[in-house]
Every structure is written in structure tokens, then in C-alpha cells.
Design a protein around this motif. Structure first.
Motif, short mmCIF file in Angstrom:
data_model
loop_
_atom_site.label_atom_id
_atom_site.label_comp_id
_atom_site.label_asym_id
_atom_site.label_seq_id
_atom_site.Cartn_x
_atom_site.Cartn_y
_atom_site.Cartn_z
N ASP A 65 8.70 13.37 -2.19
CA ASP A 65 7.52 12.50 -2.06
C ASP A 65 6.48 12.78 -3.14
O ASP A 65 5.75 11.88 -3.56
CB ASP A 65 6.86 12.70 -0.69
N ARG A 96 5.94 4.29 0.91
CA ARG A 96 6.62 5.49 1.43
C ARG A 96 7.71 5.08 2.43
O ARG A 96 8.82 5.59 2.41
CB ARG A 96 5.61 6.43 2.09
N LYS A 97 7.38 4.11 3.29
CA LYS A 97 8.36 3.63 4.27
C LYS A 97 9.53 2.96 3.56
O LYS A 97 10.69 3.11 3.97
CB LYS A 97 7.71 2.64 5.23
N ASP A 101 0.84 -1.20 0.00
CA ASP A 101 0.00 0.00 0.00
C ASP A 101 0.87 1.25 0.00
O ASP A 101 2.10 1.19 0.11
CB ASP A 101 -0.97 0.00 1.19
N GLU A 102 0.22 2.39 -0.15
CA GLU A 102 0.94 3.66 -0.29
C GLU A 102 1.85 3.95 0.90
O GLU A 102 2.98 4.41 0.74
CB GLU A 102 -0.08 4.80 -0.48
N GLU A 103 1.35 3.67 2.11
CA GLU A 103 2.14 3.94 3.31
C GLU A 103 3.38 3.04 3.36
O GLU A 103 4.47 3.50 3.72
CB GLU A 103 1.28 3.72 4.56
N THR A 104 3.21 1.77 2.99
CA THR A 104 4.36 0.85 2.98
C THR A 104 5.38 1.29 1.93
O THR A 104 6.59 1.25 2.19
CB THR A 104 3.89 -0.59 2.69
#
Length: 363
Positions: free
Chosen positions: A352, A220-221, A215-218
Motif C-alpha cells: 500500500d 485502495r478498494k 478518492d483514495e479509499e475507492t
């Protein structure tokens, strides 16, 4: 004589990877032989143009250039050296895939003057390599890497990919550690993009099976951890997706981002000569001043160094503020750009959303 970069395209591979939308395809030995002969003829056709330039870098890309026979690579470089003046310290790169490299080929590359290898690994996890449709295992990559070191290659890049289906943050971190411990001079760390016309698009396009993708958060991490982990091993990020040990930044790619003139030879290869841009087989398009300024900004902002106001003014006889003052002010207020006395570059937050920031510089 002006500086020139050469790109030579080899459009052959053993099989297409599930994510690949590059101009490449499987081929037979006869097709490769005919292509190489045609490529050499095309190289020699630039004899008159070559008189105005000295070559600062050469990149042999694909496809899988290491699929060619040693004598075919030698043929290509014989044509190049007959046609162009090549700097004694030119960076000369060749893309190689595990499973297609031998000791004999590596020695031939060295004899041709190739001094930099770019090895397509993508992942240190065999299950991820299989999902990507790669033809090799991680062990085969290690064998290729060690063979290249023994052959005397002192400048090696390794390509890695994050955002692979079913890949976790831990998986990605482990791949980064595995590769960084090998101490290649350069690491390119790209995020998977699902492109139209690929097997991955058939499965994941139009919002299908998204539960298999990070997912998007993963994602980004993964991006943040890439910088943290690679910096801990002595690499610095000099471009959005590229990391190097000091002095080993890819000069060929920096040339693209700084708009050094380049000549692409081979099926579909792109060129930028005298402010004309074209792909092989197409009619050149003359870039007007507006297009040149746009490219200077959105290509230059890919690098951590960014774009110099002084260089911009010198090139275009206009200050950056007179052209982009409002955009610079807005992006700075949003915390996406760092506007210094001379340099303009992306902030971490700007990276980002880099596509958004760069689009703001279209006039």
C-alpha cells in the motif's frame, strides 16, 4: 556469453491518449519508413557488443508497434537475427492496440518468432475508453483478441487501468470479470497516474476537478479487489501490478526487476550494460556500488518474491544486514516488510505504501 534482454522502441501512435507521457507521437508513413531503416542500422551497429551475449527476451514497445507494416516488423527482426544470438526459447513480445491489427500482420508476427502479444485494452467500458482518448471500442478489442487466438498466439497479456475519471468500484470489478473470463495468460493492472505534460494533467493537475477521480479509499478498494477477483480466476500476483497464470509471468519484466542486463534501441530507449545506464542519445552513467545495491532492493521489492539475502551477499560481498540492517528492522516493526531467513519482501500493508518503503533503501 551473458544473458541479455532487448527492448526495441517504436515511438508512433495514431493519436496520443489523454494520460500518456510515453515518448510517442502521431506520424506519417514516410516518417515511419525512415525510422525503421534507421532502427535497423542502429541494431546492426551492436554487432561487436552482441558477441558477448545471448538474448533471452525481446520486447517491442511504444507507442504502437502494431501500427507498422508487416514488412517493417520483418525488417526489424531480420536485423536483430543478423546481429544477436537469440535463445531458442526466448520470450519475444510485441505491444499491439485494437484497431491496428490484421490477420496478415499477426501471421507476419508469428513468422518473425514473436510468441507473446501485449494488447492495450485499459477498460471494458466504452465510455471509459473514450475518456482515456483510446481509438478503439471494447468490441474491437474482442475482435483483435479472437484474431490473435486464431493466429496461434498462446501467450497474451491484456493491459488494464483503474482510477479512470468517473470510474466506480463496480465499473472496475466488471472490467476485471469481463477480461478474466477470456482467459488471457497475463493481466497487467495499473492505476492511473496523472503525469505532467498530458491532457489529464491540464484538467486534473494542481488539485483541479478532483471530484471526477476516484478518492483514495475507492482506489485502495480497487487494488484489493483486483487481487481477489483475479485470484478467483486462477491468476497469481507476482509483481505489484502484474498477474499471471502459472508459468506465464513476463520474463522480460522480471529481468528488469532482477537487473538482468538490457539493451534499449530506438528513440529514448533505456539500457543497462556492464553497470552503465543510459537512454539512447545520452552519455552512459556508471553506476557505483551504492547505486547498484539501491536498485537491487527497490526493484526487487516490486516482486512478491522479494530480494534474496544470499544473492545480495554473493553479488556485493556484503550481507544485506550490514548495509540495511536498521531499515530492515524498522520496516519489519512497522509491518511493512517480511524478513525471512533468506527472502525479504513487502507485506500487504507495505505494498500500500511501496513508494515510501522503497525510498528507505536509498543510501
Amino acid at each position: 556469453m551473458k544473458p541479455l534482454e532487448l527492448y526495441l522502441h517504436i515511438p508512433f501512435c495514431i493519436q496520443k491518449c489523454n494520460y500518456c507521457d510515453f515518448l510517442s507521437a502521431p506520424s506519417c508513413a514516410g516518417e515511419r519508413k525512415v525510422y525503421v531503416e534507421s532502427l535497423c542500422q542502429k541494431i546492426r551497429s551492436y554487432k561487436d557488443l552482441a558477441k558477448a551475449y545471448h538474448v533471452v527476451s525481446i520486447f517491442v514497445g511504444g507507442g504502437t508497434p502494431s501500427l507498422l507494416l508487416s514488412k517493417q516488423i520483418e525488417q526489424i527482426f531480420e536485423a536483430v537475427r543478423e546481429t544477436f544470438v537469440i535463445d531458442s526459447d526466448a520470450e519475444i513480445s510485441l505491444e499491439a492496440n485494437p484497431g491496428t491489427v490484421t490477420e496478415e500482420k499477426l501471421q507476419a508476427y508469428r513468422n518473425c518468432g514473436i510468441n507473446r502479444l501485449s494488447i492495450g485494452l485499459q477498460s471494458a467500458k466504452d465510455r471509459e475508453l473514450k475518456r482515456l482518448g483510446r481509438i478503439h471500442t471494447y468490441e474491437e478489442f474482442l475482435w483483435t483478441y479472437e484474431l490473435a487466438r486464431k493466429a496461434g498466439f498462446l501467450n497474451i497479456n491484456v493491459d488494464l487501468m483503474s482510477g479512470i475519471p468517473l470510474q466506480t468500484l463496480v465499473d472496475w470489478e466488471e472490467t476485471l470479470h469481463e477480461v478474466a473470463r477470456l482467459k488471457p495468460e497475463h493481466i497487467s493492472a495499473y492505476s492511473l497516474i496523472v503525469e505532467e505534460g498530458t491532457p489529464f494533467y491540464e484538467r486534473y493537475g494542481n488539485g483541479k476537478h478532483l471530484e471526477e477521480l476516484p478518492d483514495e479509499e475507492t482506489e485502495r478498494k480497487m487494488y484489493y479487489r483486483t487481487r481477489e477477483i483475479l485470484e478467483s480466476y486462477g491468476y497469481h500476483r507476482y509483481e505489484i501490478s502484474n498477474y499471471a497464470r502459472l508459468g506465464y509471468e513476463c520474463r522480460h519484466n522480471l529481468g528488469y526487476w532482477n537487473r538482468t542486463e538490457y539493451l534499449g534501441i530506438g528513440t529514448g530507449a533505456a539500457s543497462l550494460i556492464r553497470e552503465e545506464r543510459w537512454n539512447e542519445g545520452e552519455i552512459p552513467e556508471k553506476l557505483d556500488r551504492k547505486a547498484q545495491m539501491e536498485e537491487t532492493m527497490f526493484l526487487g521489492l516490486r516482486t512478491m518474491k522479494g530480494v534474496s539475502k544470499a544473492e545480495f551477499a554473493k553479488t556485493y560481498q556484503r550481507t544485506m544486514e550490514s548495509v540495511y540492517g536498521k531499515v530492515l528492522e524498522e520496516m519489519q516493526k512497522k509491518g511493512l516488510l517480511l524478513v525471512g531467513e533468506d527472502q525479504v519482501c513487502l507485506t500487504d500493508a507495505g505494498i500500500d505504501v511501496s513508494n515510501y518503503v522503497m525510498s528507505e533503501f536509498l543510501l
